[in-house]
Each structure stands twice: as structure tokens, then as C-alpha cells.
Design a protein around this motif. Structure first.
Motif, PDB file in Angstrom:
ATOM      1  N   SER A   1      58.408  -3.377  56.002  1.00  0.00           N
ATOM      2  CA  SER A   1      57.659  -2.168  55.657  1.00  0.00           C
ATOM      3  C   SER A   1      56.951  -2.343  54.317  1.00  0.00           C
ATOM      4  O   SER A   1      55.852  -1.830  54.127  1.00  0.00           O
ATOM      5  CB  SER A   1      58.553  -0.930  55.658  1.00  0.00           C
ATOM      6  N   THR A   2      57.551  -3.093  53.417  1.00  0.00           N
ATOM      7  CA  THR A   2      56.894  -3.388  52.144  1.00  0.00           C
ATOM      8  C   THR A   2      55.665  -4.253  52.378  1.00  0.00           C
ATOM      9  O   THR A   2      54.602  -4.012  51.802  1.00  0.00           O
ATOM     10  CB  THR A   2      57.876  -4.086  51.177  1.00  0.00           C
ATOM     11  N   THR A   3      55.804  -5.234  53.248  1.00  0.00           N
ATOM     12  CA  THR A   3      54.682  -6.118  53.579  1.00  0.00           C
ATOM     13  C   THR A   3      53.567  -5.332  54.255  1.00  0.00           C
ATOM     14  O   THR A   3      52.386  -5.514  53.942  1.00  0.00           O
ATOM     15  CB  THR A   3      55.162  -7.247  54.516  1.00  0.00           C
ATOM     16  N   TRP A   4      53.931  -4.462  55.170  1.00  0.00           N
ATOM     17  CA  TRP A   4      52.931  -3.709  55.926  1.00  0.00           C
ATOM     18  C   TRP A   4      52.322  -2.573  55.116  1.00  0.00           C
ATOM     19  O   TRP A   4      51.277  -2.040  55.468  1.00  0.00           O
ATOM     20  CB  TRP A   4      53.554  -3.160  57.202  1.00  0.00           C
ATOM     21  N   ARG A   5      52.947  -2.203  54.033  1.00  0.00           N
ATOM     22  CA  ARG A   5      52.469  -1.067  53.233  1.00  0.00           C
ATOM     23  C   ARG A   5      51.040  -1.276  52.739  1.00  0.00           C
ATOM     24  O   ARG A   5      50.215  -0.363  52.795  1.00  0.00           O
ATOM     25  CB  ARG A   5      53.411  -0.822  52.061  1.00  0.00           C
ATOM     26  N   THR A   6      50.729  -2.469  52.272  1.00  0.00           N
ATOM     27  CA  THR A   6      49.383  -2.758  51.782  1.00  0.00           C
ATOM     28  C   THR A   6      48.360  -2.578  52.894  1.00  0.00           C
ATOM     29  O   THR A   6      47.309  -1.968  52.695  1.00  0.00           O
ATOM     30  CB  THR A   6      49.313  -4.189  51.216  1.00  0.00           C
TER      31      THR A   6
ATOM     32  N   GLU B   1      63.110  -2.979  55.567  1.00  0.00           N
ATOM     33  CA  GLU B   1      62.634  -2.782  54.190  1.00  0.00           C
ATOM     34  C   GLU B   1      61.644  -3.867  53.802  1.00  0.00           C
ATOM     35  O   GLU B   1      60.600  -3.592  53.200  1.00  0.00           O
ATOM     36  CB  GLU B   1      63.815  -2.762  53.220  1.00  0.00           C
ATOM     37  N   THR B   2      61.953  -5.113  54.145  1.00  0.00           N
ATOM     38  CA  THR B   2      61.072  -6.236  53.830  1.00  0.00           C
ATOM     39  C   THR B   2      59.733  -6.084  54.553  1.00  0.00           C
ATOM     40  O   THR B   2      58.668  -6.203  53.946  1.00  0.00           O
ATOM     41  CB  THR B   2      61.735  -7.574  54.221  1.00  0.00           C
TER      42      THR B   2
END
Length: 161
Positions: A94-99, A91-92
Motif C-alpha cells: 500500500s505504501t508502494t501503491w500510494r504514489t 503495508e509494504t
């Protein structure tokens, strides 16, 4: 693999390959790249812990969404004692990689939308080139090609163009 084999604590490369859907050669590559590790038996055969299945799944999913192996390795290296990623870790990350993924989507959309007008000739001084030479920036430097093989690079990282 028999029904009782799911309880084994260590897997051979063939078993890990079968369970993960990743070729043995890819597992060896992941190991050379420091993404997974194994121990060697007295006969010098590789053995992977069952937790390696989750690491391989993490690697495969990360690759599938376009994350480079260098970033995957960096993320795995940040885990304490090389432990297997948890749901919270995913989750951590994927949030970082989302941008980054959103930026790639924007760049690919731009490439797709402007590809029809690209003739791929390499002259790059065309005033109408929206992929590489938007607003004819390179035309200000004079006639002829200024940058070769740049179409895909600029589509991937337009801020560098």
C-alpha cells in the motif's frame, strides 16, 4: 454455511463465494489469471484452502483502490511460495501503491476541473483546451484533428500527451 463449517480446511467454490462476497465466476477468473489456485478432487471439483479467503480479500481491496490486476498479480507473485499476504505485506504494497494513487487523484482532479471547458469535438487545435491540448501544442502541427479519442487517455496519463 453452518456454524461448524468455519473450521473446514478446504472450501468449495460456492463456499468461498459466500464467505468472500465474490461471484463464483469471478473466482474462476482469478484462478485463470493466476491470482488464486485450487486443487481438484477425484471428481474434478475445485477446492480452495481457507487461506484463499485472505488472497481474495487482498485482490478485492486492491482492485477497489484502482490497482490493475496485472500489478496485483505481480505483487502476489513476489510472495515466497505463493503464500497468503500478511498485514506487513499489505503495508509494504500500500505504501508502494500510494504514489500511483496520488498521481491518479491529481489526474482525475485535473480532468474534473477542466471538463467544463471541453467540448469534446476532437479538433484538438483549440488554444483553450486544457485537457488535451494545453498551450495549443497540437496547433503548431497545423489545422484539424491530430489525435482522436485522447481526452480520457491524457486525463489518465498527462505526461504521455
Amino acid at each position: 454455511m453452518s456454524a461448524t463449517d468455519w473450521r473446514v480446511k478446504e472450501l468449495t467454490p460456492g463456499q468461498l463465494s459466500e464467505r468472500s462476497g465474490v461471484a463464483v465466476s469471478a473466482l474462476h477468473f482469478y484462478e485463470r489469471e493466476g491470482l488464486i489456485s485450487s486443487r481438484r478432487t477425484s471428481g474434478n471439483q475445485r477446492r480452495y484452502t481457507r487461506e484463499t479467503l485472505r488472497r481474495v480479500a487482498f485482490i478485492r481491496i486492491s482492485q477497489r483502490v484502482g490497482i490493475p490486476l496485472s500489478e496485483i498479480r505481480s505483487a502476489l507473485d513476489k510472495l515466497p511460495e505463493g503464500r497468503t499476504p500478511t498485514r506487513r505485506d499489505w503495508e509494504t504494497l500500500s505504501t508502494t501503491w500510494r504514489t500511483d494513487l496520488d498521481n491518479r487523484i491529481t489526474q482525475l482532479t485535473r480532468l474534473r476541473d477542466n471538463l467544463t471547458g471541453c467540448i469534446g469535438c476532437g479538433c484538438l487545435s483549440l488554444g483553450s483546451c486544457k485537457l488535451v491540448n494545453e498551450h495549443d501544442r497540437l496547433g503548431e502541427q497545423g489545422p484539424g484533428a491530430r489525435v482522436l479519442d485522447v481526452q480520457l487517455n491524457c486525463a489518465a496519463k498527462p505526461e504521455a500527451c
